[in-house]
Design an enzyme around this catalytic site. Sequence first.
Site, PDB file in Angstrom:
ATOM      1  N   GLY A  28       0.809  -1.040   0.003  1.00  0.00           N
ATOM      2  CA  GLY A  28       0.109   0.075  -0.053  1.00  0.00           C
ATOM      3  C   GLY A  28       0.814   1.612  -0.091  1.00  0.00           C
TER       4      GLY A  28
ATOM      5  CD  GLU B  32     -12.972  13.034   1.428  1.00  0.00           C
ATOM      6  OE1 GLU B  32     -12.348  14.299   1.647  1.00  0.00           O
ATOM      7  OE2 GLU B  32     -12.565  12.162   1.249  1.00  0.00           O
TER       8      GLU B  32
HETATM    9  C1  LIG Z   1     -11.836   4.797   2.768  1.00  0.00           C
HETATM   10  C2  LIG Z   1     -10.489   5.593   3.045  1.00  0.00           C
HETATM   11  C3  LIG Z   1     -10.384   6.658   2.722  1.00  0.00           C
HETATM   12  C4  LIG Z   1      -8.943   7.371   3.256  1.00  0.00           C
HETATM   13  N1  LIG Z   1      -9.016   8.574   2.972  1.00  0.00           N
HETATM   14  C5  LIG Z   1      -7.689   9.051   3.268  1.00  0.00           C
HETATM   15  C6  LIG Z   1      -7.329  10.359   2.755  1.00  0.00           C
HETATM   16  O1  LIG Z   1      -8.137  11.316   2.282  1.00  0.00           O
HETATM   17  N2  LIG Z   1      -6.145  10.974   3.148  1.00  0.00           N
HETATM   18  C7  LIG Z   1      -5.047  10.151   3.979  1.00  0.00           C
HETATM   19  O2  LIG Z   1      -4.127  10.576   4.140  1.00  0.00           O
HETATM   20  N3  LIG Z   1      -5.322   8.983   4.203  1.00  0.00           N
HETATM   21  C8  LIG Z   1      -6.637   8.415   4.211  1.00  0.00           C
HETATM   22  N4  LIG Z   1      -6.756   7.180   4.302  1.00  0.00           N
HETATM   23  C9  LIG Z   1      -5.936   6.211   5.182  1.00  0.00           C
HETATM   24  C10 LIG Z   1      -4.942   5.792   4.377  1.00  0.00           C
HETATM   25  O3  LIG Z   1      -5.237   5.066   3.288  1.00  0.00           O
HETATM   26  C11 LIG Z   1      -3.947   4.856   5.115  1.00  0.00           C
HETATM   27  O4  LIG Z   1      -3.503   5.549   6.301  1.00  0.00           O
HETATM   28  C12 LIG Z   1      -2.989   4.409   4.220  1.00  0.00           C
HETATM   29  O5  LIG Z   1      -3.303   3.544   3.245  1.00  0.00           O
HETATM   30  C13 LIG Z   1      -1.933   3.518   5.370  1.00  0.00           C
HETATM   31  O6  LIG Z   1      -1.203   3.045   4.517  1.00  0.00           O
HETATM   32  P1  LIG Z   1      -0.262   1.687   4.744  1.00  0.00           P
HETATM   33  O7  LIG Z   1       0.891   1.318   3.805  1.00  0.00           O
HETATM   34  O8  LIG Z   1      -0.226   1.355   6.206  1.00  0.00           O
HETATM   35  O9  LIG Z   1      -1.659   0.638   4.585  1.00  0.00           O
HETATM   36  P2  LIG Z   1      -2.274   0.441   3.036  1.00  0.00           P
HETATM   37  O10 LIG Z   1      -1.907   1.534   2.142  1.00  0.00           O
HETATM   38  O11 LIG Z   1      -3.873  -0.025   3.562  1.00  0.00           O
HETATM   39  O12 LIG Z   1      -1.622  -1.022   2.552  1.00  0.00           O
HETATM   40  C14 LIG Z   1      -1.785  -2.109   3.007  1.00  0.00           C
HETATM   41  C15 LIG Z   1      -1.577  -3.151   2.138  1.00  0.00           C
HETATM   42  O13 LIG Z   1      -1.294  -4.401   2.692  1.00  0.00           O
HETATM   43  C16 LIG Z   1      -2.043  -5.507   2.072  1.00  0.00           C
HETATM   44  N5  LIG Z   1      -2.590  -6.359   3.159  1.00  0.00           N
HETATM   45  C17 LIG Z   1      -3.286  -6.181   4.002  1.00  0.00           C
HETATM   46  N6  LIG Z   1      -3.503  -7.716   4.735  1.00  0.00           N
HETATM   47  C18 LIG Z   1      -2.659  -8.566   4.018  1.00  0.00           C
HETATM   48  C19 LIG Z   1      -2.532  -9.914   4.064  1.00  0.00           C
HETATM   49  N7  LIG Z   1      -3.167 -10.271   5.181  1.00  0.00           N
HETATM   50  N8  LIG Z   1      -1.577 -10.215   3.148  1.00  0.00           N
HETATM   51  C20 LIG Z   1      -1.121  -9.575   2.185  1.00  0.00           C
HETATM   52  N9  LIG Z   1      -1.301  -8.359   1.868  1.00  0.00           N
HETATM   53  C21 LIG Z   1      -2.075  -7.747   3.006  1.00  0.00           C
HETATM   54  C22 LIG Z   1      -3.262  -4.675   1.417  1.00  0.00           C
HETATM   55  O14 LIG Z   1      -3.838  -5.117   0.413  1.00  0.00           O
HETATM   56  C23 LIG Z   1      -2.533  -3.425   1.077  1.00  0.00           C
HETATM   57  O15 LIG Z   1      -2.137  -2.990  -0.046  1.00  0.00           O
HETATM   58  C24 LIG Z   1      -8.123   6.695   3.966  1.00  0.00           C
HETATM   59  C25 LIG Z   1      -8.698   5.406   4.334  1.00  0.00           C
HETATM   60  C26 LIG Z   1      -9.968   4.654   3.783  1.00  0.00           C
HETATM   61  C27 LIG Z   1     -10.179   3.195   4.326  1.00  0.00           C
END
Ligand SMILES: Cc1cc2nc3c(=O)[nH]c(=O)nc-3n(C[C@H](O)[C@H](O)[C@H](O)COP(=O)(O)OP(=O)(O)OC[C@H]3O[C@@H](n4cnc5c(N)ncnc54)[C@H](O)[C@@H]3O)c2cc1C
Length: 411
Positions: free
Chosen positions: A16, A168
């Site tokens: 992500g 939103e």
């Molecule tokens: C609907 C929504 C709207 C949002 N809007 C905003 C916004 O406007 N601005 C903002 O700053 N933040 C926003 N956020 C929050 C932001 O998207 C997250 O904080 C951000 O994505 C976190 O990044 P990350 O890399 O920790 O996780 P993610 O980007 O969620 O990535 C996690 C990855 O891990 C993978 N994964 C999870 N579990 C497993 C598993 N068991 N096995 C293999 N792969 C797995 C997933 O497929 C994903 O690709 C929003 C979140 C949501 C849900």
Amino acid sequence: MQKTPQKPRVVILGAGFGGLTAARALVNDAHVTLVDRHNFQTFLPLLYQVSTAGLAADHVAHPIRGALRKTGIQFRMGSPISVDHKNNTIKLDSSEVLEFDYLIVALGSATADFGVPGVTEHALGMKSVNEALTIRAEVLRRFEDLCRFEDDTIFSISVVGGGPTGVEMAGAFAELVRGPLKHDQAHAAAHIKINLIEAGPRILPMFSEKLSAHGQKDLEKLGVTVHVNTAVQAIKPRKIEMKDGSSLPSEVTIWAAGVQGEPAGALLNLPLVNTRIDVDQTLQVKHYPHIFAIGDIAGLVGENGRMMPMVAPVAMQQARHVAKQIKRLAAGQELKPFKYIDKGSMATIGRHKAIVEVKKLRLVGIPAWYAWLWLHLFYLLGGRNKIGTMADWTWNYLTFDRGNRHIMDSL
Ligand SMILES: Cc1cc2nc3c(=O)[nH]c(=O)nc-3n(C[C@H](O)[C@H](O)[C@H](O)COP(=O)(O)OP(=O)(O)OC[C@H]3O[C@@H](n4cnc5c(N)ncnc54)[C@H](O)[C@@H]3O)c2cc1C
């Protein structure tokens, strides 16, 4: 002859915002393998536009292999099932075992129901493209049902959670109803009611009181009924029960009330704080100096004594920081604590309606709306997605229509 030092092997779980940024930042300094259960990255901030028919689903999904082309980074589609901490290996559900010198856990978050009964059974979550398409289909199917009635049957959509996602989403539903659905069938559209439910005293609590009040006014202008100080007790079929004993009819309930650390993180036998992985200020997992956690799944406590917000900039900044930490470790240098640079918050409510707060700078209305559009387009991955999104937005803007009103979850 001097031996060239071997590049470390780094496995990153989750592609992500955090995982993909970390992989790219390590491209020249490590042998990186990126693991994700999907073969695409979801641009979560625009997911609500998929559920409200503003954007095609594939515009918010970017192929991971495309993002990694010509980088030499390996990709595995799969999920971790266990870690061998003695031998530094991780087993995937494909049975493949990956060896690592450093592991970065970036698995993100999952919907949190906070123990409210009925959320899983009777509410729709908002964490994946699939869920967004389900919401769109459910709302449009109820609209088709409503089109058969000529009486005063009301169809209520409720969004629980007054953070940016809930706001939103409620605003975008209101615009869908006032524009495209009204043109499709005015009587049915006039009988759709949209509620936004927030347990706290105001919506958008991360903004100043003034901007949060502005956001509420904008939503109300669009026809959304905003319920603050309204804590949900239980979600029932077609109804939401509140803690104060009242209830609200709700044919479609969308749960945007919060998230927790992705449960798969618990399979890794690492220390947790609540649902997030317990990390030091260096982002190293407590007692596991060669394992890092970043983004939503990392339980880092900030200078204000609270855990870091679950937002994309935190995940991306932590990803870049961890990439530097791994380079420092490989060079035998001391690690540095992570410092978050908060660049502000923004939320859009509808056409020409948005709020932006960057330190003391506050924007509302048209300038805030353009700033929101530009920033989201900038961060969206992939040229095709940017062009597709611009095309959808331009079409929606010029025609007041939404071209993605398909019910695609059934035969
Ligand atoms: C609907 C929504 C709207 C949002 N809007 C905003 C916004 O406007 N601005 C903002 O700053 N933040 C926003 N956020 C929050 C932001 O998207 C997250 O904080 C951000 O994505 C976190 O990044 P990350 O890399 O920790 O996780 P993610 O980007 O969620 O990535 C996690 C990855 O891990 C993978 N994964 C999870 N579990 C497993 C598993 N068991 N096995 C293999 N792969 C797995 C997933 O497929 C994903 O690709 C929003 C979140 C949501 C849900």
